[in-house]
Design an enzyme around this catalytic site. Structure first.
Site, PDB file in Angstrom:
ATOM      1  CG  ASP A  24      -1.977  -1.097   1.152  1.00 51.60           C
ATOM      2  OD1 ASP A  24      -1.944  -1.899   0.208  1.00 51.60           O
ATOM      3  OD2 ASP A  24      -2.799  -1.173   2.082  1.00 51.60           O
ATOM      4  CE  LYS A 129      -3.712  -4.249   1.102  1.00 54.00           C
ATOM      5  NZ  LYS A 129      -4.459  -3.503   2.124  1.00 54.00           N
ATOM      6  CB  CYS A 162      -2.308  -2.658   5.324  1.00 53.31           C
ATOM      7  SG  CYS A 162      -3.895  -1.799   5.181  1.00 53.31           S
TER       8      CYS A 162
END
Length: 229
Positions: A24, A129, A162
């Site tokens: 990310d 995702k 995450c």
């Protein structure tokens, strides 16, 4: 097998069956005006690791490792975004709202993209995702299986959300996981420290942690050895 000097003990791996997973590193989390900043966070902490992640990518690419990039985001109609996720708290902007870089955390919007310095190369895996973990509602597990991947090295943001979620998911699926300490970051220094301590406790209960310098050293020896073959 190559060894990385790590915590709580050395991490052994075979580069051909190891993937680097960069979590990310998106504009919405890293750059001013994105979702991270709208939550009141100092994005400068995350921006600071971009050069380290870039160097780590170069090292792993040179070693011929599989590279995986992830991006958190949702469909334009928000059908894959639980209301509880969107409505929780009182941020200045919510997921799906128009922001300086397009709609917040929406697939295809400018803010959803990975920062330019860390852009994926052709052939590298990119996982979109809808949740915190990269295995949830994605094809990541199948793609890693097809490539014979058994070990995962993690970088990216944020450490306690995450990154930790994906590392725990991977651990439950039998992968041997290592976190690159200086290639991950949190908006809160104490959260990063605590997350790493939790994951490496009790004999690497979730996985190992090491610096990018230690990883580069181990991979450099491997590349030299292959050159002599």
């Amino acid at each position: 097998m190559p060894l990385i000097e790590a915590r709580p003990f050395d991490y052994s791996f075979e580069p051909r069956s190891t993937a680097l997973v960069v979590i990310d590193m998106q504009r919405d989390f890293v750059e001013p005006g994105g979702f991270g900043e709208t939550l009141g966070n100092d994005v400068g902490r995350l921006q600071a690791i971009v050069p380290t992640v870039k160097a780590l990518l170069a090292t792993c690419r040179k070693a011929g490792m599989t590279i995986v990039h992830t991006r958190e985001g949702h469909r334009a109609d928000l059908a894959d975004c639980p209301p509880a996720k969107r409505l929780r708290g009182s941020p200045r902007l919510r997921i799906g709202d128009p922001g300086p870089m397009g709609r917040i955390l929406i697939v295809g919007e400018p803010g959803h993209s990975i920062v330019a310095e860390l852009a994926p190369l052709p052939g590298e895996i990119v996982i979109d995702k809808p949740g915190k973990g990269a295995f949830y509602a994605t094809a990541l597990g199948k793609l890693l299986h097809l490539r014979g991947i058994t070990h995962l090295i993690f970088a990216g943001v944020t450490t306690e959300v995450c990154v930790q979620t994906t590392m725990r998911e991977a651990n439950d699926r039998g992968y041997e996981c290592l976190l690159v300490e200086d290639a991950t970051e949190s908006y809160f220094a104490e959260y990063k420290r605590a997350a790493i301590e939790m994951m490496t406790a009790q004999g690497a209960i979730v996985g190992w942690a090491a610096s990018s310098v230690k990883i580069k050293a181990a991979l450099s020896i491997t590349v030299v050895a292959r050159g002599k073959d």
